[in-house]
Design a protein around this motif. Structure first.
Motif, PDB file in Angstrom:
ATOM      1  N   UNK A 114      -2.880  45.841 -41.362  1.00 39.67           N
ATOM      2  CA  UNK A 114      -2.187  44.964 -40.806  1.00 39.67           C
ATOM      3  C   UNK A 114      -0.890  45.865 -39.560  1.00 39.67           C
ATOM      4  N   UNK A 115      -0.091  45.608 -38.772  1.00 39.07           N
ATOM      5  CA  UNK A 115       0.709  46.079 -38.810  1.00 39.07           C
ATOM      6  C   UNK A 115       1.892  47.506 -39.613  1.00 39.07           C
ATOM      7  N   UNK A 116       1.739  46.373 -40.029  1.00 36.38           N
ATOM      8  CA  UNK A 116       3.082  46.204 -41.765  1.00 36.38           C
ATOM      9  C   UNK A 116       2.469  47.689 -42.098  1.00 36.38           C
ATOM     10  N   UNK A 117       1.462  47.619 -42.520  1.00 33.83           N
ATOM     11  CA  UNK A 117       0.758  48.590 -43.478  1.00 33.83           C
ATOM     12  C   UNK A 117       0.603  50.382 -42.628  1.00 33.83           C
ATOM     13  N   UNK A 118       0.527  49.491 -41.041  1.00 32.37           N
ATOM     14  CA  UNK A 118       0.124  51.014 -40.580  1.00 32.37           C
ATOM     15  C   UNK A 118       1.601  51.779 -40.080  1.00 32.37           C
ATOM     16  N   UNK A 119       2.538  50.861 -39.694  1.00 33.86           N
ATOM     17  CA  UNK A 119       3.561  51.310 -39.672  1.00 33.86           C
ATOM     18  C   UNK A 119       4.606  52.270 -41.262  1.00 33.86           C
ATOM     19  N   UNK A 120       3.631  51.924 -41.779  1.00 34.69           N
ATOM     20  CA  UNK A 120       4.030  52.380 -43.206  1.00 34.69           C
ATOM     21  C   UNK A 120       3.277  53.503 -43.470  1.00 34.69           C
ATOM     22  N   UNK A 121       1.948  53.370 -43.698  1.00 35.57           N
ATOM     23  CA  UNK A 121       1.187  55.114 -43.208  1.00 35.57           C
ATOM     24  C   UNK A 121       2.108  55.556 -42.459  1.00 35.57           C
ATOM     25  N   UNK A 122       2.221  55.106 -40.962  1.00 38.25           N
ATOM     26  CA  UNK A 122       2.679  56.252 -40.010  1.00 38.25           C
ATOM     27  C   UNK A 122       3.944  57.444 -41.257  1.00 38.25           C
ATOM     28  N   UNK A 123       4.474  57.139 -41.522  1.00 40.18           N
ATOM     29  CA  UNK A 123       5.266  57.563 -42.382  1.00 40.18           C
ATOM     30  C   UNK A 123       5.237  58.597 -43.136  1.00 40.18           C
ATOM     31  N   UNK A 124       4.258  59.049 -44.198  1.00 40.29           N
ATOM     32  CA  UNK A 124       4.086  59.745 -44.571  1.00 40.29           C
ATOM     33  C   UNK A 124       2.467  60.421 -44.366  1.00 40.29           C
ATOM     34  N   UNK A 125       1.522  60.000 -43.447  1.00 37.90           N
ATOM     35  CA  UNK A 125       0.094  60.570 -43.501  1.00 37.90           C
ATOM     36  C   UNK A 125       0.132  60.304 -41.959  1.00 37.90           C
ATOM     37  N   UNK A 126      -1.106  61.107 -41.694  1.00 41.88           N
ATOM     38  CA  UNK A 126      -1.713  61.042 -40.577  1.00 41.88           C
ATOM     39  C   UNK A 126      -3.038  60.470 -39.874  1.00 41.88           C
ATOM     40  N   UNK A 127      -2.900  59.681 -38.794  1.00 42.77           N
ATOM     41  CA  UNK A 127      -4.071  58.948 -38.011  1.00 42.77           C
ATOM     42  C   UNK A 127      -5.147  59.610 -37.497  1.00 42.77           C
ATOM     43  N   UNK A 128      -6.262  60.270 -38.226  1.00 42.99           N
ATOM     44  CA  UNK A 128      -6.901  60.439 -38.021  1.00 42.99           C
ATOM     45  C   UNK A 128      -7.871  60.414 -37.128  1.00 42.99           C
ATOM     46  N   UNK A 129      -8.953  59.368 -37.813  1.00 38.94           N
ATOM     47  CA  UNK A 129      -9.546  58.248 -36.415  1.00 38.94           C
ATOM     48  C   UNK A 129      -9.045  56.643 -36.948  1.00 38.94           C
ATOM     49  N   UNK A 130      -9.395  56.219 -35.554  1.00 41.89           N
ATOM     50  CA  UNK A 130      -9.143  54.735 -35.726  1.00 41.89           C
ATOM     51  C   UNK A 130     -10.635  54.154 -34.689  1.00 41.89           C
ATOM     52  N   UNK A 131     -11.834  54.477 -34.777  1.00 43.43           N
ATOM     53  CA  UNK A 131     -12.140  53.944 -33.978  1.00 43.43           C
ATOM     54  C   UNK A 131     -12.638  52.466 -35.108  1.00 43.43           C
ATOM     55  N   UNK A 132     -12.514  51.406 -34.731  1.00 41.05           N
ATOM     56  CA  UNK A 132     -12.899  50.576 -35.608  1.00 41.05           C
ATOM     57  C   UNK A 132     -14.363  50.223 -35.527  1.00 41.05           C
ATOM     58  N   UNK A 133     -15.238  50.687 -36.427  1.00 34.39           N
ATOM     59  CA  UNK A 133     -15.880  49.885 -37.170  1.00 34.39           C
ATOM     60  C   UNK A 133     -15.224  50.393 -38.621  1.00 34.39           C
ATOM     61  N   UNK A 134     -15.622  52.118 -38.590  1.00 33.21           N
ATOM     62  CA  UNK A 134     -14.853  52.264 -40.099  1.00 33.21           C
ATOM     63  C   UNK A 134     -13.258  52.266 -40.316  1.00 33.21           C
ATOM     64  N   UNK A 135     -13.189  52.039 -39.794  1.00 34.55           N
ATOM     65  CA  UNK A 135     -11.666  50.914 -39.846  1.00 34.55           C
ATOM     66  C   UNK A 135     -10.691  52.397 -39.673  1.00 34.55           C
ATOM     67  N   UNK A 136      -9.720  52.869 -39.851  1.00 36.37           N
ATOM     68  CA  UNK A 136      -9.101  53.747 -40.302  1.00 36.37           C
ATOM     69  C   UNK A 136      -9.156  54.737 -41.226  1.00 36.37           C
TER      70      UNK A 136
END
Ligand code: ATP
Length: 664
Positions: A114-136
């Motif tokens: 969800x948005x909350x988790x993503x906002x938290x993740x963005x504070x210490x990790x780098x989004x490598x892939x975000x294709x819907x099928x395999x998740x993020x």
């Protein structure tokens, strides 16, 4: 060696309930989930479950039957393959957020965050892939920790636990070591005005700083943990220690020069406000966001925060004009307070927008020295030319802000940007797309300059079809492709060409196989299979005679040629040309100022009408040059400098354009 995922967090605890009273040997649904996560698939054979859980095949088969009787699992018999099993609530599960951590690889795979988790993740990790099928898929890199926006490790650890839904000891331990690294050194301002480099301990001062730095950088030790820094050596110190793996915290009192009251006449979006707050805390940073995400507007927020005279450096004159308009539109500043400084006009005013071109020239050094700029903004800062970089190191004492639409790359520019401008400040891009602030492009047409004059001249004198071929084969596209590949480092990419010669040239330049009508069938199949199995991530493909081939899917498709000219051109062809591999992000390259450009524009309108999100992007020649005129200017300046040395630089007469006096 494989990286065992830690026990997954399942926020809905769907795999925990009801199994507590199970017999010790009995297979539980939770164990099935664990096996499926380790295998990376929701559907498993008995053999796979047995192997993963290290149990015997017979025992597992029996237990799977048992779970199926209880209604926890479904079985599916496929005529030629072994029976497979999957959880009955798979349908429900797909709606739930699941987080799996691979601590050794420092990867986090999240399904439906969800948005909350993503906002938290963005504070210490780098989004490598975000294709819907395999998740993020997120990766935690050292620099993500070095730049984390937290005041203490404990705060960062709390964010991590919130994001992961659990504590992951192994990952936290690594993060702590990185956090410690990034807090060993800091620069501060002594009450007498000079800069001090402080180390956390005498050991790290002795073993790291005093080994790496010499009298060019520091005058003398003040104590076991403090050195007196030479004026102007701050950027070099930051870079040297960053390269040694010890990023320096910059806590100097920043000069703000003359005050300038700037009121914003727009309200910032929440994420823009967060960017500005993070910039305000650090006094420096780079806003990283996709085109159109509002970086320029957020930069006005940073200007208002600093409240000082501002120098904005941009790659082209057009951008300088746009900035001047935007500043007028969104702030309380009037035209008399905003100056532009480039080949066209040279006005230094409380807010001045200059091109990198001019800023890189010695004889325009006054631009930096005329005023005590409180803030320097570097637009498109991933392309700051090295001469500007050299000249602006003394700006280290001011607030600095970079803007970039490209994720900052993993090459040495990263170090330069970090030390020249500051650490990246970003938002999870996917969140911006989801929130509808920015449309995720399906297709981007990039207008690429000529790679060399020989081809440009050949184009001018050629006729008819030959013109198309020359434009198609523009060697400038090779650099552009390299750039696009490096901007998407983890994507599987297909590059399409219409001309065999070009395909061969590209394949050689990129060290990738070239698949064409001449490639034997089994060889083609082998290459495609390897690509599908992720054993390859790049293929160059000719489409001549290949209309019906079954292409593997890719994350990224680059159409290097195939625009127009042929007898079969037309709308239908264009659709296929431009969308060669379903679902992929597609870049279409067209040579600037040629028929390819016209063709691309026409098709763009057509595809736009069909509801596709299409974006156009003009590539600057060599990415850093402003335009030919400015390039000539630079060449003149360089020649003059070579001839007469620095002493005579004030005498250089700019013949191409009369120099207007800076208005002060
Ligand atoms: N807070 C805001 N309120 C209203 N409109 C905004 C806001 N922020 C940005 N915009 C609008 O969104 C559009 C894109 O903004 P901006 O030019 O700042 O983006 P950018 O990230 O700098 O884009 P690019 O990378 O293409 O230069 C502009 O039309 C701008 O007016």
């Amino acid at each position: 060696m494989t990286d065992e995922p830690s026990v997954p967090s399942d926020r809905d605890d769907s795999d925990g309930d009801g199994d507590d009273d199970a017999d010790a040997d009995e297979l539980t649904l939770a164990q099935f989930h664990e096996a499926s996560q380790r295998e990376g698939r929701p559907v498993l054979t008995a053999g796979a479950v047995a192997r993963t859980l290290e149990r015997s095949h017979d025992e597992v088969s029996e237990q799977l039957d048992h779970l199926a009787e209880r209604g926890d699992l479904e079985r599916l018999s496929v005529s030629t393959d072994p029976v497979v099993w999957y959880p009955s609530e798979l349908e429900d599960l797909t709606d739930k957020e699941r987080v799996v951590v691979f601590p050794k690889r420092r990867e986090i795979v999240v399904d439906r965050p969800d948005q909350f988790t993503r906002a938290q993740l963005a504070q210490f990790a780098h989004l490598e892939d975000g294709n819907g099928e395999q998740g993020y898929r997120y990766v935690v890199r050292p620099e993500d920790i070095w730049q984390a926006p937290h005041d203490s490790f404990e705060e960062l650890a709390r964010t991590m636990r919130q994001a992961l839904g659990q504590r992951n000891e192994q990952l936290e331990e690594w993060v702590r070591s990185q956090w410690d690294r990034a807090h060993q050194f800091r620069l501060t301002t002594h009450e007498d005005g000079y800069t001090v480099l402080e180390a956390k301990s005498p050991e790290v001062m002795g073993n790291v700083a005093r080994q790496k730095l010499d009298e060019e950088h520091v005058h003398a030790p003040i104590s076991e943990t403090e050195d007196w820094v030479r004026e102007g050596a701050e950027a070099a110190i930051k870079r040297i220690l960053y390269e040694a793996g010890y990023p320096v915290q910059d806590h100097r009192d920043l000069e703000s020069g003359e005050e300038l009251e700037i009121d914003l006449e727009v309200s910032l979006r929440e994420y823009q406000q967060t960017w500005v707050d993070r910039f305000a805390e650090a006094g420096e940073g780079v806003f990283v966001g996709p085109p159109g995400s509002g970086k320029t507007v957020a930069a006005m927020g940073a200007m208002a925060h600093v409240g000082g005279e501002t120098l904005v450096l941009v790659p082209s004159r057009d951008l300088a004009r746009q900035w001047a308009d935007t500043i007028q539109e969104y702030t309380s500043l009037g035209p008399h307070q905003i100056g532009q400084y480039h080949g066209g006009q040279k006005n230094v005013r409380p807010v001045t927008i200059a091109t990198y071109q001019i800023a890189g020239m010695d004889r325009h050094r006054s631009l930096f020295d005329d005023r005590e700029w409180g803030l320097v903004v570097f637009d498109e800062c991933q392309h700051v030319p090295s001469d500007v970089y050299r000249r602006s190191t003394h700006l280290q004492s001011r607030h600095r802000l970079g803007l970039s639409a490209s994720p900052i790359r993993e090459d040495d520019r990263q170090k330069e940007i970090f030390t020249l401008v500051g650490p990246p400040i970003g938002t999870d891009w996917q969140a911006l797309f989801d929130a509808g602030f920015v449309a995720e492009p399906e297709l981007e047409i990039r207008y690429v300059p000529w790679g060399d004059d020989e081809q440009r001249n050949a184009y001018v004198s050629a006729e008819g079809r030959e013109k198309y071929r020359i434009a198609a084969e523009n060697r400038g596209k090779i650099d552009e492709i390299r750039y696009l590949l490096s901007a998407h480092p983890n994507s599987k990419a297909l590059i399409f060409v219409d001309y065999l010669e070009q395909g061969r040239e590209l394949a050689a330049a990129l060290e990738a196989p070239f698949v064409s009508g001449e490639t034997r069938h089994h060889e083609r199949r082998r290459l495609f299979d390897e690509f599908r199995r992720n054993e390859r991530d790049l293929l160059v493909i000719s489409r001549v005679g290949d209309e019906g081939i079954d292409l593997p899917t890719a994350d990224l498709a680059i159409v290097a040629s195939g625009l127009g000219g042929s007898r079969r051109q037309g709308t239908q062809r264009a659709g296929r040309t431009m969308r060669p591999a379903g679902g992929a992000l597609v870049y279409v390259l067209a040579t600037r100022g040629t028929r390819e450009e016209d063709f691309a524009r026409r098709q763009l309108q057509h595809l736009g009408r069909k509801g596709m999100t299409v974006r156009e992007q003009t590539v600057e020649p060599e990415r850093e040059r402003e335009d030919d005129e400015a390039a000539d200017e630079q060449a003149d300046a360089e020649a003059a400098e070579r001839d007469s040395g620095d002493a005579a630089e004030g005498d250089v007469v700019d013949e191409s354009e009369p120099e207007t006096e800076p208005d002060r």
